[in-house]
Design a protein around this motif. Structure first.
Motif, PDB file in Angstrom:
ATOM      1  N   ALA A  39       2.377  -2.865  -4.594  1.00 20.99           N
ATOM      2  CA  ALA A  39       0.925  -2.692  -4.676  1.00 20.99           C
ATOM      3  C   ALA A  39       0.224  -3.865  -4.005  1.00 20.99           C
ATOM      4  CB  ALA A  39       0.498  -2.590  -6.134  1.00 20.99           C
ATOM      5  N   THR A  40      -0.778  -3.535  -3.206  1.00 21.80           N
ATOM      6  CA  THR A  40      -1.615  -4.548  -2.562  1.00 21.80           C
ATOM      7  C   THR A  40      -3.070  -4.189  -2.846  1.00 21.80           C
ATOM      8  OG1 THR A  40      -1.861  -3.336  -0.488  1.00 21.80           O
ATOM      9  CG2 THR A  40       0.068  -4.797  -0.687  1.00 21.80           C
ATOM     10  N   ILE A  41      -3.951  -5.098  -2.499  1.00 15.53           N
ATOM     11  CA  ILE A  41      -5.384  -4.825  -2.655  1.00 15.53           C
ATOM     12  C   ILE A  41      -5.769  -3.577  -1.859  1.00 15.53           C
ATOM     13  CG2 ILE A  41      -7.687  -5.700  -2.088  1.00 15.53           C
ATOM     14  CD1 ILE A  41      -6.490  -7.076  -4.487  1.00 15.53           C
ATOM     15  N   LYS A  42      -5.147  -3.377  -0.713  1.00 15.21           N
ATOM     16  CA  LYS A  42      -5.510  -2.257   0.163  1.00 15.21           C
ATOM     17  C   LYS A  42      -4.994  -0.905  -0.329  1.00 15.21           C
ATOM     18  CE  LYS A  42      -5.978  -4.989   4.337  1.00 15.21           C
ATOM     19  NZ  LYS A  42      -5.562  -5.193   5.714  1.00 15.21           N
ATOM     20  N   ASN A  43      -3.836  -0.885  -1.022  1.00 21.32           N
ATOM     21  CA  ASN A  43      -3.258   0.413  -1.368  1.00 21.32           C
ATOM     22  C   ASN A  43      -3.256   0.752  -2.866  1.00 21.32           C
ATOM     23  OD1 ASN A  43      -1.150  -1.060  -2.493  1.00 21.32           O
ATOM     24  ND2 ASN A  43       0.410  -0.284  -1.124  1.00 21.32           N
TER      25      ASN A  43
ATOM     26  N   ASP B 239      -5.021   4.083  -4.024  1.00 21.20           N
ATOM     27  CA  ASP B 239      -4.311   5.282  -3.559  1.00 21.20           C
ATOM     28  C   ASP B 239      -3.022   5.488  -4.352  1.00 21.20           C
ATOM     29  OD1 ASP B 239      -6.221   5.997  -1.686  1.00 21.20           O
ATOM     30  OD2 ASP B 239      -5.271   4.854  -0.076  1.00 21.20           O
ATOM     31  N   LEU B 240      -2.299   4.409  -4.607  1.00 20.32           N
ATOM     32  CA  LEU B 240      -1.057   4.521  -5.366  1.00 20.32           C
ATOM     33  C   LEU B 240      -1.317   5.007  -6.792  1.00 20.32           C
ATOM     34  CD1 LEU B 240       0.821   1.272  -4.256  1.00 20.32           C
ATOM     35  CD2 LEU B 240       1.306   3.633  -3.564  1.00 20.32           C
ATOM     36  N   LEU B 241      -2.377   4.498  -7.412  1.00 23.96           N
ATOM     37  CA  LEU B 241      -2.683   4.889  -8.785  1.00 23.96           C
ATOM     38  C   LEU B 241      -3.196   6.322  -8.878  1.00 23.96           C
ATOM     39  CD1 LEU B 241      -4.359   1.616 -10.092  1.00 23.96           C
ATOM     40  CD2 LEU B 241      -2.154   2.568 -10.815  1.00 23.96           C
ATOM     41  N   ARG B 242      -3.950   6.759  -7.888  1.00 26.73           N
ATOM     42  CA  ARG B 242      -4.572   8.093  -7.939  1.00 26.73           C
ATOM     43  C   ARG B 242      -3.663   9.211  -7.478  1.00 26.73           C
ATOM     44  NH1 ARG B 242     -10.115   5.972  -5.792  1.00 26.73           N
ATOM     45  NH2 ARG B 242      -8.878   5.723  -3.932  1.00 26.73           N
ATOM     46  N   ASN B 243      -2.759   8.937  -6.589  1.00 31.03           N
ATOM     47  CA  ASN B 243      -1.985  10.028  -5.982  1.00 31.03           C
ATOM     48  C   ASN B 243      -0.631  10.183  -6.645  1.00 31.03           C
ATOM     49  OD1 ASN B 243      -3.881  10.833  -4.015  1.00 31.03           O
ATOM     50  ND2 ASN B 243      -3.435   8.956  -2.903  1.00 31.03           N
TER      51      ASN B 243
END
Length: 144
Positions: free
Chosen positions: A19-23, A26-30
């Motif tokens: 996990a990064t600030i950028k992703n 998206d990782l949590l929602r998808n």
């Protein structure tokens, strides 16, 4: 959110992906599919741990996310330390209220599960009683 995640913890991985600030969002929602599970690797104050969460539809979280975003923007815009402390206090109060609401929903869900289990048990008892009555009726017919 979860009693296993605390203020100041860092999310290292979501579903096995870094996990990064950028992703992170998206990782949590998808996938945005309510009920799906996701494992988070969390760096706490002293150690790392894995936490499994059940996803909710983002539409259910939209207002909470918007409010959190507003608090974050207000905190960033606050130049004076006193203002930052007030924003932090407001966020903490909101988080406590949210935890209470979540606990109520968890209690309701637990009660529903308990009622379902109790109902299943009662249905089994009734089925056994009906079977006994049916057997008794057959014996009476054979005697006559």
């Amino acid at each position: 959110l979860s009693k296993q995640i605390h203020k100041g913890d860092t999310i290292l991985k979501v579903g096995g992906q870094h996990a990064t600030i950028k992703n992170i969002w998206d990782l949590l929602r998808n996938p945005d599919e309510p009920g799906t599970m996701v494992m988070l690797r969390i760096q706490g104050a002293t150690d790392q741990s894995d936490v499994i969460l059940r996803r909710m539809a983002t539409s259910l979280l939209a207002d909470k996310l918007h409010l959190f975003d507003l608090f974050a923007k207000i905190r960033t815009a606050s130049a004076r330390p006193g203002q930052i402390a007030l924003v932090d206090e407001a966020v903490d109060t909101w988080a406590k209220m949210d935890e209470i609401a979540e606990a109520r929903l968890d209690a309701i869900a637990d009660n529903v599960w308990d009622m379902q289990d109790s109902s299943r048990s009662k249905v089994k008892e009734i089925a056994a009683d009906l079977h006994t009555l049916n057997s008794f009726g057959k014996e009476s017919d054979e005697v006559a």
